[in-house]
Every structure is written in structure tokens, then in C-alpha cells.
Design a protein around this motif. Structure first.
Motif, PDB file in Angstrom:
ATOM      1  N   SER A 244      -3.614  10.663  -0.170  1.00 14.74           N
ATOM      2  CA  SER A 244      -2.214  10.497   0.199  1.00 14.74           C
ATOM      3  C   SER A 244      -1.983   9.096   0.748  1.00 14.74           C
ATOM      4  O   SER A 244      -2.718   8.638   1.633  1.00 14.74           O
ATOM      5  N   GLN A 245      -0.955   8.409   0.236  1.00 11.79           N
ATOM      6  CA  GLN A 245      -0.640   7.064   0.720  1.00 11.79           C
ATOM      7  C   GLN A 245       0.808   7.025   1.200  1.00 11.79           C
ATOM      8  O   GLN A 245       1.703   7.550   0.542  1.00 11.79           O
ATOM      9  N   THR A 246       0.996   6.371   2.337  1.00 12.10           N
ATOM     10  CA  THR A 246       2.351   6.210   2.868  1.00 12.10           C
ATOM     11  C   THR A 246       2.534   4.800   3.409  1.00 12.10           C
ATOM     12  O   THR A 246       1.565   4.186   3.896  1.00 12.10           O
ATOM     13  N   PRO A 247       3.764   4.223   3.311  1.00  2.86           N
ATOM     14  CA  PRO A 247       4.881   4.793   2.562  1.00  2.86           C
ATOM     15  C   PRO A 247       4.668   4.636   1.063  1.00  2.86           C
ATOM     16  O   PRO A 247       3.777   3.910   0.637  1.00  2.86           O
ATOM     17  N   SER A 248       5.494   5.255   0.258  1.00  3.57           N
ATOM     18  CA  SER A 248       5.379   5.080  -1.187  1.00  3.57           C
ATOM     19  C   SER A 248       5.989   3.746  -1.618  1.00  3.57           C
ATOM     20  O   SER A 248       5.545   3.139  -2.589  1.00  3.57           O
ATOM     21  N   ASN A 249       6.989   3.294  -0.870  1.00  2.00           N
ATOM     22  CA  ASN A 249       7.624   2.006  -1.114  1.00  2.00           C
ATOM     23  C   ASN A 249       7.862   1.308   0.217  1.00  2.00           C
ATOM     24  O   ASN A 249       8.203   1.956   1.212  1.00  2.00           O
ATOM     25  N   LYS A 250       7.684  -0.009   0.213  1.00  3.86           N
ATOM     26  CA  LYS A 250       7.940  -0.795   1.419  1.00  3.86           C
ATOM     27  C   LYS A 250       8.560  -2.123   0.995  1.00  3.86           C
ATOM     28  O   LYS A 250       7.987  -2.857   0.180  1.00  3.86           O
TER      29      LYS A 250
END
Lengths: 114, 109
Positions: free
Chosen positions: A5-11
Motif C-alpha cells: 500500500s502506498q500513500t498518497p496516490s497523487n501528490k
């Protein structure tokens, strides 16, 4: 079971700002990797953790990039004084303990520096 | 470092056609993986195949480690097979994956 899981998906951020990207590996995976993918290219290696320690950080492009994995699970990639050239998709992968294991990738964080 | 070359760089097929993608690498490896990157950017594991042959449905892969190449076969292609196919290898002395430039596959209905 849950994948990487990676966060955020967009930055999206402005040039010069500081950013942190988070990776939560597959439960029980001891190895964790960060890669960076620019448009139209294959992913390129940044850093590899075995447990809490960085076993290979030779792919980090310069000293503005730093990564930690304090408890041997979640990792954070930190970028200081961001530049437009840092815009890319940052991918995290994890693999189980043992030699020659396949790497499993998250969906990435798309970083845009304005 | 190790070099990875994929061919062809681009491939356009009609639905139902078969195809073969190739990956050449310049040194001995302990890991070779094939990935499909879909139009949403997700990297999907297809095969972990440092040597030998594996099959999964319409897809199969063969790696001849002694000759330093791997092949990915796609049979009866579907529009959902479209995307970029990456080969990635890990040198025997390391743990990082080195990716090729990918093959951009387009399957038309």
C-alpha cells in the motif's frame, strides 16, 4: 491478503517544498525497495531495506533524497527542496525473507512538482 | 551494471493474434520477473522465472539462463492485454531489479 500500500496516490506540490511518501509492505515481508519511474521509461532502483537498515542506497540521486524504515515495516521516502525534475511515479515493492524472492509492487505515488 | 534489452519496443495486434516478446540480459541473474503495466500504471506480476518454463492461462514464459534471454508468449490476445510489458532482472551479486525499456502492446478489437 493485502498487497503493498502506498500513500498518497497523487501528490502535487511547489518547487522547493518538502514531501514524504509512505509505503506499507505486505505483512511479514522483510525486504522493501523504492523505485522511481519517469514517463516512458522502466522503473529505476533507489534504495533497498533489509529489516530496519538500508542495505543498498546507491540509487538515491543526491542528498535531497532520504528514506527510513524505523520498525522494519512501514517505510517513508523523504525528498527535500523538491525540483521539477523530481516529478515521477515513485514505486515501492516488498519481498519475503530468503534468497531470490519475487518482488511485489504497490500502485505508486504520482509526484508532480510545479 | 547489468543491461536489459527488450524487443520489440512496440507491437500492434488484432484481437485473437499470438505474440512473442523477448528479453536479453548481459550477465548471470538470480531473479527474472515479467510484469504487465496496465493503462492505470499498476505493475502486475506475471511470472517469476529465473529459469525454466511456466504457464498461466493464455500466457507462458521461458527463460534460458545459460543463453541470457527470456521469452513471454501471449496467445489469443484480448484488448485487456494492452499496456507495457516489462522484463526485470536481478544480478547474482545483488538484490535490486533492473528493468528493460518495455514493450508497448496494443491489441485492437
Amino acid at each position: 491478503g493485502a498487497g503493498v500500500s502506498q500513500t498518497p496516490s497523487n501528490k502535487v506540490t511547489e518547487k522547493g517544498k518538502y514531501v514524504e511518501l509512505r509505503c506499507d509492505p505486505i505483512s511479514g515481508h522483510t525486504a522493501l525497495y523504492w523505485y522511481r519511474q519517469s514517463l516512458g521509461q522502466g522503473p529505476e532502483f533507489l534504495i533497498y531495506f533489509q529489516g530496519t537498515g538500508a542495505a543498498d542506497d546507491s540509487g538515491l540521486p543526491n542528498d535531497r533524497f532520504f528514506a527510513v524504515r524505523p520498525e522494519g515495516s512501514v517505510s517513508t521516502l523523504k525528498i527535500q527542496r523538491t525540483e521539477r525534475g523530481d516529478s515521477a511515479v515513485y514505486l515501492c515493492a516488498s519481498s519475503p525473507e530468503g534468497d531470490y524472492q519475487p518482488q511485489h509492487f504497490g500502485d505508486g505515488t504520482r509526484l508532480s512538482i510545479l | 551494471g547489468i543491461q536489459v534489452e527488450q524487443s520489440p519496443p512496440d507491437l500492434i495486434l488484432q484481437e485473437g493474434a499470438n505474440s512473442t516478446l523477448r528479453c536479453n540480459f548481459s550477465d548471470s541473474v538470480n531473479n527474472l520477473q515479467w510484469f504487465h503495466q496496465n493503462p492505470w500504471g499498476q505493475l502486475i506480476n506475471l511470472f517469476y522465472i529465473p529459469s525454466g518454463t511456466k504457464q498461466n492461462g493464455r500466457l507462458s514464459a521461458t527463460t534460458v539462463a545459460t543463453e541470457r534471454y527470456s521469452l513471454l508468449y501471449i496467445s489469443s490476445s484480448q484488448t485487456t492485454d494492452s499496456g507495457v510489458y516489462f522484463c526485470a532482472v536481478c544480478e547474482t551479486s545483488g538484490s535490486r531489479l533492473t528493468f528493460g525499456e518495455g514493450t508497448q502492446l496494443t491489441v485492437n478489437p
